[in-house]
Write an enzyme that holds these catalytic residues in place. Structure first.
Site, short mmCIF file in Angstrom:
data_model
loop_
_atom_site.label_atom_id
_atom_site.label_comp_id
_atom_site.label_asym_id
_atom_site.label_seq_id
_atom_site.Cartn_x
_atom_site.Cartn_y
_atom_site.Cartn_z
N LYS A 130 -10.42 -21.98 -47.01
CA LYS A 130 -11.60 -22.60 -47.60
C LYS A 130 -11.32 -24.05 -47.96
O LYS A 130 -12.08 -24.96 -47.59
CB LYS A 130 -12.05 -21.85 -48.85
CG LYS A 130 -13.36 -22.37 -49.44
CD LYS A 130 -13.45 -22.12 -50.93
CE LYS A 130 -12.69 -23.16 -51.71
NZ LYS A 130 -12.93 -23.09 -53.18
N ASP B 72 -16.85 -20.11 -49.30
CA ASP B 72 -16.54 -19.84 -50.71
C ASP B 72 -17.35 -18.62 -51.13
O ASP B 72 -17.95 -17.93 -50.30
CB ASP B 72 -16.83 -21.06 -51.57
CG ASP B 72 -18.32 -21.40 -51.63
OD1 ASP B 72 -19.13 -20.74 -50.94
OD2 ASP B 72 -18.68 -22.32 -52.39
#
Length: 207
Positions: free
Chosen positions: A119, A137
């Site tokens: 991420k 996320d």
């Protein structure tokens, strides 16, 4: 691709066109630190913390000079402050040792840095270096599954699923569409389906 997915993406783009990250930063290194701090923490709180941190330590050299204890003290409000401080200092040391103090643009190099997973690496690649990427996320993961855009049990499954249905040139932008929609409308608890521009086509709408 199912027609409803095409329409969901069209509405998201129309609604959140031009959306930018909420995190405040003035350099790629500041972005790296801010994204590490954002784990399990809101961007608003990170911005408050970095307003205190960056004026005194916004380079790898300055972070190392600040030291673990002082860094922990400053970033405590972000939660998990000991591990985050360790990661930020470790990443700073590695940047100086192996990359001349510069944050690398290459994804495979980014994920070698302490505290940097897929991420974080995707955020840095897309925001700092304009490389097409979809950072998954909690908001993106939730919405992709809830809206049936790309169902998956892991962030990687969702990332790969979204890559298949979103044109590559829109990967980075779509990340921001989903994040802002997740913050403002499609919240984790009590999503505001009654006020959602997708409520007539979303498979999970409760109106």
């Amino acid at each position: 691709m199912e027609d409803f997915k095409i329409e969901e993406l069209r509405i998201l783009e129309e609604t959140y066109k031009g959306a930018i990250p909420e995190l405040k930063f003035g350099s790629t290194f500041e972005l790296l630190v801010a994204v590490i701090l954002s784990a399990q923490c809101t961007d608003k709180r990170v911005n408050i913390v970095t307003q205190e941190l960056f004026p005194i330590a916004n380079t790898p050299e300055k972070i190392i000079a600040l030291g673990q204890s002082k860094l922990e003290e400053i970033i405590r409000p972000c939660g998990y402050f000991r591990s985050k401080a360790k990661h930020i200092i470790g990443a700073s040391e590695m940047l100086l040792r192996e990359y001349g103090g510069e944050v690398p643009a290459d994804f495979d190099e980014l994920i070698k840095l302490p505290g940097v997973g897929r991420k974080t690496a995707n955020v840095i690649a897309s925001v700092a270096f304009k490389i097409p990427a979809i950072a998954v996320d909690t908001h993106v993961f939730r919405l992709a599954n809830r809206m049936k855009l790309a169902e998956g049990e892991t962030p990687l499954e969702v990332e790969l699923g979204l890559q298949k249905i979103i044109p590559k040139e829109k990967w980075s932008d779509s990340h921001h569409w989903l994040i802002w929609h997740g913050r403002l409308i499609c919240t984790s608890r009590s999503p505001k389906c009654y006020d959602c521009p997708l409520n007539e086509i979303c498979p999970s709408a409760d109106v």
